[in-house]
Design an enzyme around this catalytic site. Structure first.
Site, PDB file in Angstrom:
ATOM      1  CG  ASP A 125     -26.470 -23.925  -6.854  1.00  0.00           C
ATOM      2  OD1 ASP A 125     -26.471 -23.850  -8.098  1.00  0.00           O
ATOM      3  OD2 ASP A 125     -25.442 -23.755  -6.157  1.00  0.00           O
ATOM      4  CG  ASP A 144     -52.777 -29.357   0.284  1.00  0.00           C
ATOM      5  OD1 ASP A 144     -52.154 -28.638   1.090  1.00  0.00           O
ATOM      6  OD2 ASP A 144     -52.576 -30.576   0.180  1.00  0.00           O
ATOM      7  N   GLY A 204     -34.862 -26.721 -10.421  1.00  0.00           N
ATOM      8  CA  GLY A 204     -34.203 -27.845  -9.747  1.00  0.00           C
ATOM      9  C   GLY A 204     -33.569 -27.407  -8.437  1.00  0.00           C
ATOM     10  CG  HIS A 217     -41.708 -23.893  -3.967  1.00  0.00           C
ATOM     11  ND1 HIS A 217     -42.240 -24.247  -5.199  1.00  0.00           N
ATOM     12  CD2 HIS A 217     -40.582 -23.163  -4.248  1.00  0.00           C
ATOM     13  CE1 HIS A 217     -41.488 -23.759  -6.166  1.00  0.00           C
ATOM     14  NE2 HIS A 217     -40.469 -23.096  -5.615  1.00  0.00           N
ATOM     15  CG  ASP A 260     -46.506 -18.314   4.492  1.00  0.00           C
ATOM     16  OD1 ASP A 260     -46.359 -18.769   5.652  1.00  0.00           O
ATOM     17  OD2 ASP A 260     -46.069 -17.211   4.143  1.00  0.00           O
ATOM     18  CD  GLU A 264     -49.534 -26.515   6.311  1.00  0.00           C
ATOM     19  OE1 GLU A 264     -50.006 -26.811   7.425  1.00  0.00           O
ATOM     20  OE2 GLU A 264     -50.049 -26.895   5.258  1.00  0.00           O
ATOM     21  CG  HIS A 299     -38.788 -34.213   4.349  1.00  0.00           C
ATOM     22  ND1 HIS A 299     -38.992 -35.549   4.644  1.00  0.00           N
ATOM     23  CD2 HIS A 299     -39.351 -34.030   3.117  1.00  0.00           C
ATOM     24  CE1 HIS A 299     -39.647 -36.125   3.652  1.00  0.00           C
ATOM     25  NE2 HIS A 299     -39.878 -35.226   2.709  1.00  0.00           N
ATOM     26  CD  GLU A 300     -40.136 -30.560   1.427  1.00  0.00           C
ATOM     27  OE1 GLU A 300     -39.857 -30.851   0.249  1.00  0.00           O
ATOM     28  OE2 GLU A 300     -41.041 -31.139   2.064  1.00  0.00           O
ATOM     29  CG  HIS A 326     -37.449 -34.189  -1.487  1.00  0.00           C
ATOM     30  ND1 HIS A 326     -37.446 -35.548  -1.688  1.00  0.00           N
ATOM     31  CD2 HIS A 326     -38.489 -33.931  -0.660  1.00  0.00           C
ATOM     32  CE1 HIS A 326     -38.445 -36.085  -1.015  1.00  0.00           C
ATOM     33  NE2 HIS A 326     -39.091 -35.138  -0.370  1.00  0.00           N
ATOM     34  CG  HIS A 384     -40.856 -39.281   0.167  1.00  0.00           C
ATOM     35  ND1 HIS A 384     -42.004 -38.906  -0.483  1.00  0.00           N
ATOM     36  CD2 HIS A 384     -40.425 -38.177   0.835  1.00  0.00           C
ATOM     37  CE1 HIS A 384     -42.261 -37.630  -0.219  1.00  0.00           C
ATOM     38  NE2 HIS A 384     -41.307 -37.165   0.560  1.00  0.00           N
ATOM     39  CG  MET A 422     -34.844 -38.147   3.266  1.00  0.00           C
ATOM     40  SD  MET A 422     -35.268 -36.393   3.107  1.00  0.00           S
ATOM     41  CE  MET A 422     -36.112 -36.381   1.527  1.00  0.00           C
TER      42      MET A 422
END
Lengths: 169, 84
Positions: free
Chosen positions: A59, A76, A93, A97, A100, A102, A120-121, A124, A130, A138
């Site tokens: 999932d 970015d 869904g 992601h 990398d 960072e 946090h992710e 979502h 948010h 969030m």
């Protein structure tokens, strides 16, 4: 808090996840631990449970990537966007992601703590959008918190329980 | 109405950064060849929206505090709730 919509949530309480690849910034065991702890943040306050699978489609598919990575939202480079995730649903869904470019860390504040970004992710991935509460997990801007003493803020607890209810135990 | 002015003018680079940020996270859309005279520009409106959401002072201007928040590392999911 805000959600993607009252019906934009998983229609089951037992979810699977798969770590598709690893960041070279951390030991594999540290990534595994960070991801597991981040999911447990949400499992503690809801009826949701998470089971790891090692192959096939889960999932929540978790991957590390740089730049364009096939989902029309390219990363970015260092800084700015750290990660993104998709609201509950089929195919992409629920997937999360991580950029990398960072420097992800297990505990050190000299990088970006993977556990905090992942928690946090996964909010979502489960249906939270948010929050405009600065103290909430969030809230969209990354801020350092000690991962060893982390407690899910009340805004996030209220938000996720509005979708899935409380943990019966 | 009284508007506070920025202490220093935002550079062209900062304005481009802000425009990109608002397009990505607050659904700022291009307003080309509009025949309607707008009292408030879409950029000002979206800046105000962003400042309100982020808990900043709402000035509608690209001030130093707003720029600083735009430059902080963040999640890539838009703040505008598309589903809503």
């Amino acid at each position: 808090f805000s959600t993607f919509g009252t019906n934009v949530k998983w229609q089951k309480n037992s979810l699977t996840y798969r770590i598709v690849n690893y960041t070279p910034d951390m030991a594999k065991a540290e990534v595994d631990d960070s991801i597991n702890k981040a999911l447990q943040v949400w499992a503690k306050v809801t009826p949701l449970s998470f089971t790891r699978i090692m192959s096939g489609t889960a999932d929540i598919m978790i991957s590390f990537a740089t730049g364009a990575h096939g989902d029309s939202s390219p990363f970015d480079g260092r800084g700015k966007t750290l990660a993104h995730a998709f609201s509950p649903g089929a195919a992409i869904g629920g997937d999360a992601h991580f950029d990398d470019d960072e420097n992800f860390t297990f505990r050190s504040s000299r990088g970006t703590i993977l556990f905090l970004v992942a928690a946090h992710e996964f909010g979502h991935s489960l249906g939270l959008s948010h929050s405009n509460d600065r103290s909430a997990l969030m809230y969209p801007v990354y801020t350092y918190k000690n991962p060893d003493t982390f407690v899910l803020p009340s805004d996030d607890v209220t938000g996720i329980q509005s979708l899935y209810g409380k943990n019966p135990s | 109405a009284v508007y506070s002015m920025p202490v220093t003018e935002a550079s062209q680079k900062d304005e481009l950064l802000a425009e990109g940020y608002l397009k990505k996270f607050f659904n700022l859309t291009e307003q080309r060849n509009s025949s309607i005279r707008r009292v408030i520009s879409p950029m000002t409106k979206k800046l105000s929206e962003m400042q309100k959401f982020m808990g900043l002072q709402v000035t509608g201007k690209l001030d130093a505090e707003t720029l600083a928040v735009m430059k902080k590392p963040r999640c890539g999911v838009p703040d505008v709730n598309m589903a809503r």
